[in-house]
Motif scaffolding. Structure first.
Motif, mmCIF file in Angstrom:
data_model
loop_
_atom_site.group_PDB
_atom_site.id
_atom_site.type_symbol
_atom_site.label_atom_id
_atom_site.label_comp_id
_atom_site.label_asym_id
_atom_site.label_seq_id
_atom_site.Cartn_x
_atom_site.Cartn_y
_atom_site.Cartn_z
ATOM 1 N N LEU A 29 0.831 -1.208 0.000
ATOM 2 C CA LEU A 29 0.000 0.000 0.000
ATOM 3 C C LEU A 29 0.864 1.256 0.000
ATOM 4 O O LEU A 29 0.555 2.230 -0.688
ATOM 5 N N ARG A 30 1.955 1.217 0.745
ATOM 6 C CA ARG A 30 2.875 2.363 0.792
ATOM 7 C C ARG A 30 3.472 2.621 -0.592
ATOM 8 O O ARG A 30 3.503 3.759 -1.071
ATOM 9 N N LYS A 31 3.900 1.567 -1.241
ATOM 10 C CA LYS A 31 4.498 1.707 -2.577
ATOM 11 C C LYS A 31 3.460 2.141 -3.612
ATOM 12 O O LYS A 31 3.780 2.879 -4.542
ATOM 13 N N ARG A 32 2.226 1.667 -3.437
ATOM 14 C CA ARG A 32 1.148 2.028 -4.365
ATOM 15 C C ARG A 32 0.941 3.530 -4.445
ATOM 16 O O ARG A 32 0.652 4.078 -5.505
ATOM 17 N N VAL A 33 1.107 4.206 -3.295
ATOM 18 C CA VAL A 33 0.921 5.661 -3.278
ATOM 19 C C VAL A 33 2.246 6.410 -3.401
ATOM 20 O O VAL A 33 2.283 7.638 -3.291
ATOM 21 N N GLY A 34 3.332 5.667 -3.626
ATOM 22 C CA GLY A 34 4.621 6.296 -3.891
ATOM 23 C C GLY A 34 5.288 6.947 -2.689
ATOM 24 O O GLY A 34 5.971 7.959 -2.835
ATOM 25 N N LEU A 35 5.109 6.354 -1.522
ATOM 26 C CA LEU A 35 5.699 6.916 -0.309
ATOM 27 C C LEU A 35 6.872 6.076 0.168
ATOM 28 O O LEU A 35 6.883 4.853 0.008
ATOM 29 N N SER A 36 7.838 6.725 0.782
ATOM 30 C CA SER A 36 8.940 6.021 1.435
ATOM 31 C C SER A 36 8.498 5.672 2.858
ATOM 32 O O SER A 36 7.494 6.193 3.359
ATOM 33 N N GLN A 37 9.270 4.819 3.516
ATOM 34 C CA GLN A 37 8.982 4.520 4.917
ATOM 35 C C GLN A 37 9.052 5.795 5.751
ATOM 36 O O GLN A 37 8.228 6.000 6.634
ATOM 37 N N GLU A 38 9.996 6.644 5.433
ATOM 38 C CA GLU A 38 10.134 7.905 6.162
ATOM 39 C C GLU A 38 8.905 8.797 5.969
ATOM 40 O O GLU A 38 8.435 9.436 6.913
ATOM 41 N N ASP A 39 8.373 8.826 4.749
ATOM 42 C CA ASP A 39 7.154 9.600 4.483
ATOM 43 C C ASP A 39 5.999 9.091 5.353
ATOM 44 O O ASP A 39 5.266 9.879 5.958
ATOM 45 N N VAL A 40 5.833 7.769 5.382
ATOM 46 C CA VAL A 40 4.740 7.173 6.162
ATOM 47 C C VAL A 40 4.924 7.487 7.646
ATOM 48 O O VAL A 40 3.962 7.824 8.338
ATOM 49 N N PHE A 42 6.366 10.052 9.002
ATOM 50 C CA PHE A 42 6.023 11.455 9.231
ATOM 51 C C PHE A 42 4.503 11.641 9.228
ATOM 52 O O PHE A 42 3.942 12.254 10.128
ATOM 53 N N LEU A 43 3.839 11.098 8.210
ATOM 54 C CA LEU A 43 2.387 11.261 8.082
ATOM 55 C C LEU A 43 1.621 10.578 9.220
ATOM 56 O O LEU A 43 0.564 11.058 9.644
ATOM 57 N N ALA A 44 2.149 9.451 9.708
ATOM 58 C CA ALA A 44 1.459 8.700 10.761
ATOM 59 C C ALA A 44 1.937 9.068 12.168
ATOM 60 O O ALA A 44 1.369 8.598 13.149
ATOM 61 N N GLY A 45 2.968 9.896 12.263
ATOM 62 C CA GLY A 45 3.483 10.267 13.578
ATOM 63 C C GLY A 45 4.175 9.115 14.279
ATOM 64 O O GLY A 45 4.066 8.972 15.503
ATOM 65 N N LEU A 46 4.887 8.282 13.513
ATOM 66 C CA LEU A 46 5.570 7.118 14.072
ATOM 67 C C LEU A 46 7.067 7.205 13.786
ATOM 68 O O LEU A 46 7.492 7.970 12.929
ATOM 69 N N HIS A 47 7.833 6.387 14.465
ATOM 70 C CA HIS A 47 9.276 6.332 14.232
ATOM 71 C C HIS A 47 9.550 5.446 13.019
ATOM 72 O O HIS A 47 8.882 4.426 12.817
ATOM 73 N N ARG A 48 10.564 5.797 12.233
ATOM 74 C CA ARG A 48 10.888 5.053 11.012
ATOM 75 C C ARG A 48 11.189 3.582 11.292
ATOM 76 O O ARG A 48 10.804 2.709 10.520
ATOM 77 N N THR A 49 11.850 3.296 12.396
ATOM 78 C CA THR A 49 12.166 1.894 12.685
ATOM 79 C C THR A 49 10.902 1.070 12.937
ATOM 80 O O THR A 49 10.895 -0.130 12.675
ATOM 81 N N GLU A 50 9.854 1.717 13.422
ATOM 82 C CA GLU A 50 8.605 0.980 13.634
ATOM 83 C C GLU A 50 8.031 0.509 12.305
ATOM 84 O O GLU A 50 7.577 -0.626 12.185
ATOM 85 N N ILE A 51 8.068 1.364 11.289
ATOM 86 C CA ILE A 51 7.576 0.976 9.967
ATOM 87 C C ILE A 51 8.416 -0.181 9.429
ATOM 88 O O ILE A 51 7.885 -1.150 8.884
ATOM 89 N N SER A 52 9.713 -0.103 9.593
ATOM 90 C CA SER A 52 10.595 -1.174 9.143
ATOM 91 C C SER A 52 10.260 -2.495 9.837
ATOM 92 O O SER A 52 10.142 -3.538 9.177
ATOM 93 N N HIS A 53 10.087 -2.458 11.138
ATOM 94 C CA HIS A 53 9.733 -3.675 11.878
ATOM 95 C C HIS A 53 8.389 -4.234 11.429
ATOM 96 O O HIS A 53 8.230 -5.449 11.292
ATOM 97 N N LEU A 54 7.425 -3.362 11.214
ATOM 98 C CA LEU A 54 6.107 -3.813 10.773
ATOM 99 C C LEU A 54 6.181 -4.449 9.387
ATOM 100 O O LEU A 54 5.628 -5.531 9.163
ATOM 101 N N THR A 65 -2.380 2.533 15.904
ATOM 102 C CA THR A 65 -1.337 2.591 14.887
ATOM 103 C C THR A 65 -1.879 2.137 13.539
ATOM 104 O O THR A 65 -1.523 2.697 12.499
ATOM 105 N N VAL A 66 -2.754 1.134 13.529
ATOM 106 C CA VAL A 66 -3.382 0.691 12.274
ATOM 107 C C VAL A 66 -4.143 1.848 11.647
ATOM 108 O O VAL A 66 -4.045 2.094 10.437
ATOM 109 N N ALA A 67 -4.894 2.585 12.448
ATOM 110 C CA ALA A 67 -5.650 3.730 11.933
ATOM 111 C C ALA A 67 -4.714 4.783 11.352
ATOM 112 O O ALA A 67 -4.978 5.333 10.268
ATOM 113 N N LYS A 68 -3.618 5.068 12.027
ATOM 114 C CA LYS A 68 -2.650 6.057 11.537
ATOM 115 C C LYS A 68 -2.006 5.602 10.241
ATOM 116 O O LYS A 68 -1.835 6.391 9.298
ATOM 117 N N LEU A 69 -1.624 4.329 10.184
ATOM 118 C CA LEU A 69 -0.987 3.798 8.980
ATOM 119 C C LEU A 69 -1.935 3.846 7.788
ATOM 120 O O LEU A 69 -1.536 4.229 6.681
#
Length: 105
Positions: A29-40, A42-54, A65-69
């Motif tokens: 879904l992230r790639k579908r909208v052309g976002l990097s992990q860092e973009d997500v 920032f938009l979700a108010g989460l740490h970059r390592t959390e996106i990587s772990h997920l 967090t699901v709602a934010k993502l």
């Protein structure tokens, strides 16, 4: 955990395959909208390592967090669970048993 409490590994809660599927859904879904992990992050108010772990299936998110993502990747929260199905177990009625008898009431 932000409060300093230890988090159980995904293997203690659900199968690793569920965590990996959730992560693959998030990455897709992230790639579908052309976002990097860092973009997500920032938009979700989460740490970059959390996106990587997920995305790697190392962690599962809390419901907030699901709602934010979902909002960050412009998706319905259900899309993050695509291909993940819960099958409830069977229910059996309870019964009384007498310990000194084979009789069931």
């Amino acid at each position: 955990d932000r409060r300093g409490l230890p988090l159980p590994s995904t293997g203690q809660l659900v199968s690793r395959e569920v965590a990996e599927r959730f992560g693959a859904n998030l990455a897709g879904l992230r790639k579908r909208v052309g976002l990097s992990q860092e973009d997500v992050c920032f938009l979700a108010g989460l740490h970059r390592t959390e996106i990587s772990h997920l995305e790697r299936g190392k962690r599962l998110p809390r419901v907030d967090t699901v709602a934010k993502l979902a909002a960050a990747v412009k998706a319905d929260p259900g899309e993050l669970f695509e291909g993940i199905v819960w099958r409830p177990g069977e229910l059996r009625p309870g019964r009384f048993e007498l310990p000194d008898s084979d009789a069931t009431l």
